[in-house]
Design a protein around this motif. Structure first.
Motif, PDB file in Angstrom:
ATOM      1  N   ALA A 135       0.759  -1.146   0.144  1.00  0.00           N
ATOM      2  CA  ALA A 135      -0.060  -0.027  -0.021  1.00  0.00           C
ATOM      3  C   ALA A 135       0.895   1.128  -0.073  1.00  0.00           C
ATOM      4  CB  ALA A 135      -0.941   0.210   1.172  1.00  0.00           C
ATOM      5  N   LEU A 136       1.906   1.251   0.661  1.00  0.00           N
ATOM      6  CA  LEU A 136       3.017   2.255   0.854  1.00  0.00           C
ATOM      7  C   LEU A 136       3.446   2.787  -0.608  1.00  0.00           C
ATOM      8  CD1 LEU A 136       4.454   1.751   4.234  1.00  0.00           C
ATOM      9  CD2 LEU A 136       2.910   3.895   3.642  1.00  0.00           C
ATOM     10  N   ALA A 137       3.956   1.492  -1.263  1.00  0.00           N
ATOM     11  CA  ALA A 137       4.398   1.698  -2.336  1.00  0.00           C
ATOM     12  C   ALA A 137       3.574   2.233  -3.714  1.00  0.00           C
ATOM     13  CB  ALA A 137       5.086   0.071  -2.945  1.00  0.00           C
ATOM     14  N   ALA A 138       2.296   1.609  -3.550  1.00  0.00           N
ATOM     15  CA  ALA A 138       1.364   2.257  -4.398  1.00  0.00           C
ATOM     16  C   ALA A 138       0.981   3.673  -4.125  1.00  0.00           C
ATOM     17  CB  ALA A 138       0.154   1.332  -4.264  1.00  0.00           C
ATOM     18  N   ALA A 143       8.449   1.912   1.613  1.00  0.00           N
ATOM     19  CA  ALA A 143       9.013   1.723   2.908  1.00  0.00           C
ATOM     20  C   ALA A 143      10.619   1.225   2.540  1.00  0.00           C
ATOM     21  CB  ALA A 143       8.293   0.599   3.811  1.00  0.00           C
ATOM     22  N   ARG A 144      11.526   1.785   3.056  1.00  0.00           N
ATOM     23  CA  ARG A 144      13.043   1.539   2.783  1.00  0.00           C
ATOM     24  C   ARG A 144      13.422   0.995   4.378  1.00  0.00           C
ATOM     25  NH1 ARG A 144      14.667   6.071  -1.820  1.00  0.00           N
ATOM     26  NH2 ARG A 144      13.079   5.218  -3.325  1.00  0.00           N
ATOM     27  N   LEU A 169      10.109  -0.447  12.335  1.00  0.00           N
ATOM     28  CA  LEU A 169      10.260   0.986  11.930  1.00  0.00           C
ATOM     29  C   LEU A 169      10.707   0.799  10.592  1.00  0.00           C
ATOM     30  CD1 LEU A 169      13.301   1.898  11.841  1.00  0.00           C
ATOM     31  CD2 LEU A 169      12.940   2.087  14.245  1.00  0.00           C
ATOM     32  N   TRP A 170      10.249   1.882   9.601  1.00  0.00           N
ATOM     33  CA  TRP A 170      11.095   2.055   8.295  1.00  0.00           C
ATOM     34  C   TRP A 170      11.516   3.391   7.985  1.00  0.00           C
ATOM     35  CZ3 TRP A 170       5.913   0.793   9.554  1.00  0.00           C
ATOM     36  CH2 TRP A 170       4.992   1.774   8.938  1.00  0.00           C
ATOM     37  N   PHE A 171      12.020   3.822   7.036  1.00  0.00           N
ATOM     38  CA  PHE A 171      12.375   5.081   6.441  1.00  0.00           C
ATOM     39  C   PHE A 171      11.634   5.202   5.128  1.00  0.00           C
ATOM     40  CE2 PHE A 171      15.845   3.976   9.591  1.00  0.00           C
ATOM     41  CZ  PHE A 171      15.916   5.242  10.147  1.00  0.00           C
ATOM     42  N   THR A 172      11.321   6.586   4.985  1.00  0.00           N
ATOM     43  CA  THR A 172      10.790   7.028   3.392  1.00  0.00           C
ATOM     44  C   THR A 172      11.309   8.250   3.157  1.00  0.00           C
ATOM     45  OG1 THR A 172       8.709   6.288   4.265  1.00  0.00           O
ATOM     46  CG2 THR A 172       8.592   7.478   2.575  1.00  0.00           C
ATOM     47  N   GLU A 175       8.229  13.402   2.540  1.00  0.00           N
ATOM     48  CA  GLU A 175       7.552  13.438   3.741  1.00  0.00           C
ATOM     49  C   GLU A 175       6.629  11.996   4.134  1.00  0.00           C
ATOM     50  OE1 GLU A 175       6.876  16.288   5.189  1.00  0.00           O
ATOM     51  OE2 GLU A 175       7.908  17.538   3.761  1.00  0.00           O
ATOM     52  N   ALA A 176       6.541  12.250   5.564  1.00  0.00           N
ATOM     53  CA  ALA A 176       5.931  11.027   6.089  1.00  0.00           C
ATOM     54  C   ALA A 176       4.632  10.722   5.659  1.00  0.00           C
ATOM     55  CB  ALA A 176       5.762  11.499   7.677  1.00  0.00           C
ATOM     56  N   PRO A 177       4.422   9.287   5.319  1.00  0.00           N
ATOM     57  CA  PRO A 177       3.537   8.869   4.338  1.00  0.00           C
ATOM     58  C   PRO A 177       2.223   8.829   5.225  1.00  0.00           C
ATOM     59  CG  PRO A 177       4.783   7.068   5.205  1.00  0.00           C
ATOM     60  CD  PRO A 177       5.459   8.350   5.528  1.00  0.00           C
ATOM     61  N   PRO A 178       0.985   8.940   4.432  1.00  0.00           N
ATOM     62  CA  PRO A 178      -0.178   8.734   5.386  1.00  0.00           C
ATOM     63  C   PRO A 178      -0.416   7.199   5.709  1.00  0.00           C
ATOM     64  CG  PRO A 178      -0.554   9.240   3.127  1.00  0.00           C
ATOM     65  CD  PRO A 178       0.818   9.305   3.214  1.00  0.00           C
TER      66      PRO A 178
END
Length: 200
Positions: A135-138, A143-144, A169-172, A175-178
């Motif tokens: 979902a984050l990728a889409a 998420a990295r 936890l993960w890094f992006t 900006e912080a993702p919804p």
């Protein structure tokens, strides 16, 4: 390849952050690298002018103990520790993790870290990989550098770490993702830090 990672969040005296960053970049980057420590990203918290966030990593816990002893009992820290400690209110907010580490991207711009405290660590990790990561990728916020808590004993107790908790936890970059409603999976609402990479 996953390694032992420390995510360190320092609370500093008002106005002292740039003093510590200047000292850190001038003395503590090369000093730690000489002791065998791999330095990751260093960041200013965009929402807290008195917070400095940084990462470092080690191949394993035994090497962590060896490298920390080499650095903190070595000449660089001994020469500059009083100046560094004078900037700090608290340096014990440290998560001991297992993951790939995270170096700040070369491009200018913010970085976000999302910290989750799952009700069930393994179940949430499965949910993350199956549902949340896609979902984050889409959405365009992949998420990295995903990390989970390392529960090994802290063999360098002179530097405390947070215990008795599980995190994922993960890094992006950006900006912080919804996020969707994660209340069914987490003990508390996710913490999202908006960070600006320190440029050497």
């Amino acid at each position: 390849m996953n390694v032992i990672v420390e995510l360190r969040q320092y609370t500093l005296h008002p106005g002292a952050r740039d003093t510590l960053i200047d000292l850190f970049e001038r003395e503590f980057v090369t000093g730690q690298e000489a002791a065998g420590i791999t330095l990751g990203g260093r960041f200013r918290d965009l929402d807290d002018p008195d917070r400095f966030v940084w990462l470092r990593s080690f191949p394993n816990m035994a090497e962590r103990e060896r490298a920390l002893r080499a650095f903190y009992f070595g000449p660089v820290w001994q020469a500059h520790r009083d100046q560094a400690n004078a900037t700090m209110v608290d340096s014990d907010n440290v998560l001991l993790l297992r993951g790939p580490g995270f170096a700040a991207p070369d491009a200018e711009g913010p970085v976000a870290v999302t910290i989750c405290h799952p009700l069930d660590a393994d179940a949430f990790a499965h949910y993350f990989e199956r549902d949340l990561r896609p979902a984050l990728a889409a959405f365009g916020s992949p998420a990295r550098a995903v990390h989970r808590t390392e529960h090994a004993e802290n063999t360098f107790p002179a530097l405390p770490v947070r215990t008795g908790e599980d995190v994922l936890l993960w890094f992006t970059p950006g900006e912080a993702p919804p996020l969707p409603d994660l209340s069914a999976h987490l003990k508390t609402a996710p913490q999202q830090l908006r960070l600006e990479p320190v440029r050497a």
